[in-house]
Motif scaffolding. Structure first.
Motif, mmCIF file in Angstrom:
data_model
loop_
_atom_site.group_PDB
_atom_site.id
_atom_site.type_symbol
_atom_site.label_atom_id
_atom_site.label_comp_id
_atom_site.label_asym_id
_atom_site.label_seq_id
_atom_site.Cartn_x
_atom_site.Cartn_y
_atom_site.Cartn_z
ATOM 1 N N GLY A 119 7.090 11.827 2.050
ATOM 2 C CA GLY A 119 5.380 11.856 2.205
ATOM 3 C C GLY A 119 4.772 10.575 2.150
ATOM 4 N N LEU A 120 4.684 9.941 3.185
ATOM 5 C CA LEU A 120 4.004 8.736 3.372
ATOM 6 C C LEU A 120 2.729 8.971 2.603
ATOM 7 C CD1 LEU A 120 5.019 6.294 4.842
ATOM 8 C CD2 LEU A 120 3.499 7.018 6.676
ATOM 9 N N VAL A 121 2.119 9.987 2.579
ATOM 10 C CA VAL A 121 0.733 10.266 2.334
ATOM 11 C C VAL A 121 0.314 10.487 0.737
ATOM 12 C CG1 VAL A 121 -0.979 12.252 2.325
ATOM 13 C CG2 VAL A 121 0.906 12.015 4.250
ATOM 14 N N TYR A 137 0.817 -1.209 0.138
ATOM 15 C CA TYR A 137 -0.146 0.069 0.015
ATOM 16 C C TYR A 137 0.892 1.316 0.076
ATOM 17 C CZ TYR A 137 -3.743 3.203 1.711
ATOM 18 O OH TYR A 137 -4.454 4.458 1.613
ATOM 19 N N ILE A 146 10.773 10.688 5.876
ATOM 20 C CA ILE A 146 9.217 10.467 5.863
ATOM 21 C C ILE A 146 8.292 11.739 5.637
ATOM 22 C CG2 ILE A 146 6.981 10.131 7.636
ATOM 23 C CD1 ILE A 146 9.017 7.567 8.672
ATOM 24 N N GLU A 147 9.153 12.705 6.225
ATOM 25 C CA GLU A 147 8.403 14.000 5.958
ATOM 26 C C GLU A 147 8.299 14.351 4.514
ATOM 27 O OE1 GLU A 147 10.014 16.650 8.636
ATOM 28 O OE2 GLU A 147 9.381 15.749 10.374
#
Lengths: 304, 340
Positions: free
Chosen positions: B337-339, B206, B333-334
């Motif tokens: 972007g995991l997003v 995912y 991560i920032e």
């Protein structure tokens, strides 16, 4: 000649489709053999009485074990409702806490990096058996010092104070149980903080500048820019929190099912355990779908 | 003339007043900001204590000599340090063997899982084929099903491993199904990881799919025009360009495999790993103490110290890795972007 070439090499589109299948083939293979097949066997176990002979025999009994869970078992439904109610107030608290901490950490200030690395520690440590053992070790909390975990995170004083102030008993016990769980809640929100933090960082700074020019206060820009922008990640976090709480080692339902399944308890019953875990899984699934359906309507997706 | 003077004085008064007001406001804003940052610092510090508390407890107990365990004058820092507890834990955890096993399983599984998951994620992110939606639903489904639901069938599967159904198929003709016992070998952990359904494989697919989707299509198109085939585009263009996300996911995989107890206690049998040895550590120490002294129960404080030292030994490699890589982890991560 041209026709021959076309026959030899399938069209671009067809090749794309074929390549797509090739890319997911290993996963599909693994899914069928290491996930789908065991899942089907679990369903089979739950529908059959198992005789441990050589070879193993299955006697089809239909939904008897499922019926047993709801009708005969006096522990199952109370345990289930117990873990559902604890989810009901744990999940919002975890989300609120991680949202607050992530929002504070998303600004630049002195020591931000140090605090970030402390708050990500649970991600590294908390998933392991070491943490469970570390915590459940009752002697360690008594050792050597007056600073015990019970005294530090207990809420007896608060409970007394609030009930003296004339609050209802149920409210007091609710607050007390929340304060008692501060430790667990903090340790459970590592991943959520991380996800929220990355969501905050992905909001373009120009939005805030524009809103500031229009005279928006900090609170207004949080409500009208930050919150809608992170709402897709909010739903991801809520779903993750639900799954994480339900599959936690310490969840009473998990403890109960493991007790039924394991031979240590002396009443090892694979069929009944499989039936219980399938019911439990269905409940989780239903809850997630309901929560998702309710929240997803209010989520604003940037691209749509 | 009089009127003019009046307005001038008024004007001057007005200016000085506004200047005073602005000054006061600036001062107020400054003090508010200072108070705000002090408040923020205090709040974060308080919450950090909660996070650090168990780790500090573990440390202080693990390095404390036996006679100082019940000393009420010691809060955090003992009067002298000892490695005795750690040595006890080291011996009874069979640390060297267990650590090698853990390392092989962790690294092997993480690498294999990365390969299979990134392939599947790329397939789901970039290719349109029949059944993609349903298959991706299945990926999500694997995240949702708790591991214990399929724990016993999984054990049976590896106990009578039939070579992906081929053995059973042969059994249909010859009457004797071909199978082998994989419980207790590395393969029981490695095989699911190899096919992308290891620990939290669905979650990795995912996350990686999100990051692959975010990459500009032009990159691949340029590669195709330059004559790369699909495999080469994937290996030389796509993977290097999403390396921050890949490394982050890889670190997660390492952490989860290292910490895993559910699968390793189920599938690895007598093969010692750190997590399975840690759960039996106290019993082993107790057994030894009973045999040595003939007493029925050991000193609980000694057992507790051994356990905390064992936990320290288990977490230490992860903590070291975290200390060296935490900057990379948080920043990547920032930024990436995991997003998505």
């Amino acid at each position: 000649m041209a026709k021959n070439r076309a026959k030899k090499r399938p069209s671009w589109e067809k090749r794309r489709i074929r390549n797509g299948y090739i890319f997911i083939l290993p996963w599909l293979f693994g899914f069928i053999f290491f996930f789908f097949r065991p899942l089907m066997s679990a369903v089979q176990y739950s529908l059959n009485e198992i005789n441990f002979k050589q070879p193993i025999e299955f006697d089809f009994v239909g939904l008897e074990f499922f019926q047993k869970a709801f009708v005969d078992d006096i522990y199952f439904l109370p345990t289930l409702s117990n873990s559902l109610t604890s989810l009901l107030y744990e999940a919002p608290l975890i989300i609120a806490f991680s949202l607050t901490v992530a929002y504070v950490l998303s600004h630049r200030f002195f020591g931000a990096t140090a605090f970030k690395s402390i708050f990500f520690l649970p991600v590294i440590v908390a998933s392991g058996i070491a943490f469970t053992l570390m915590q459940s070790d009752s002697y360690a909390s008594q050792l050597g010092s007056s600073v015990t975990t019970a005294a530090m995170f207990g809420a007896k004083g608060i409970g007394d104070l609030l009930s003296q102030a004339g609050l209802d008993v149920s409210v007091v016990s609710f607050i007390q149980s929340v304060v008692d769980r501060i430790f667990n809640l903090t340790w459970k929100s590592g991943i959520q903080i991380l996800v929220f933090l990355s969501a905050f960082k992905s909001i373009p700074q120009s939005y805030y500048e524009a809103s500031q020019l229009e005279g928006a206060t900090g609170w207004e820009s949080f409500c009208k820019i930050t919150f809608p922008m992170i709402s897709p990640m909010l739903i991801t976090n809520i779903v993750y929190t639900i799954i994480d709480t339900f599959t936690d080692f310490a969840n009473p339902m998990i403890v109960y099912i493991n007790g039924v399944l394991s031979s240590q308890s002396g009443r090892m019953d694979i069929s009944y355990g499989s039936a219980l875990s399938i019911i439990y899984f269905m409940v989780i699934f239903a809850i997630i779908i309901v929560v998702y359906a309710i929240i997803n309507r209010r989520v604003s997706y940037y691209n749509e | 003339m009089g009127v003019e003077r009046l307005t001038q004085t008024n004007k001057g008064k007005f200016y000085t007043e506004t200047a005073k007001k602005t000054k006061r406001r600036v001062l107020l804003g400054k003090t508010l900001r200072v108070i705000g940052s002090i408040y923020r610092f205090l709040m974060l510090a308080c919450v950090s204590v909660i996070v650090l508390y168990p780790i500090m407890t573990m440390l202080t107990i693990a390095i404390r000599p036996a006679d100082q365990m019940t000393d009420p004058t010691i809060v955090w820092i003992p009067k002298s340090f000892t490695f005795e507890n750690i040595q006890t834990a080291f011996t009874y955890m069979k640390f060297s063997t267990a650590a090698v096993n853990s390392l092989i399983i962790t690294l092997g599984c993480s690498i294999l899982e990365m390969i299979s998951c990134s392939m599947a994620a790329y397939g789901f992110a970039r290719y349109k084929f029949k059944g993609r939606g349903i298959l991706f639903m299945m990926v999500i489904f694997t995240i949702l099903v708790p591991p214990f639901t399929i724990a016993i069938p999984n054990y049976v599967l590896f106990f009578q491993f039939d070579y992906f159904g081929i053995g059973s198929l042969i059994g249909l003709f010859t009457g004797e199904p071909l199978s082998t016992n994989l419980v207790g070998s590395y393969l029981a952990m490695l095989l699911p990881a190899m096919f992308g359904v290891g620990i939290r494989g669905g979650l990795f697919i995912y996350i990686l799919r999100q990051s692959f989707r975010n990459m500009p299509r032009e990159l691949e198109e340029a590669a195709y025009i330059d004559g790369c085939n699909t495999a080469r585009t994937f290996i030389q263009i796509i993977l290097p360009n999403s390396r921050t996300m890949l490394i982050t996911v890889f670190l997660f995989a390492i952490v989860w495999y290292w910490n895993d107890h559910t699968y390793s206690s189920l599938l690895l049998g007598n093969l010692p790993t750190l997590s399975t040895r840690l759960t039996v550590l106290q019993n082993e120490v107790l057994n030894f103490m009973q045999e040595a002294s003939g007493a029925l129960s050991g000193n609980p404080y000694f057992l507790s110290a051994a356990l905390q030292a064992g936990c320290l030994l288990m977490i230490l490699p992860l903590l070291l890795m975290y200390i060296f890589l935490q900057r990379f982890l948080t920043e990547s991560i920032e930024r990436s972007g995991l997003v998505g």
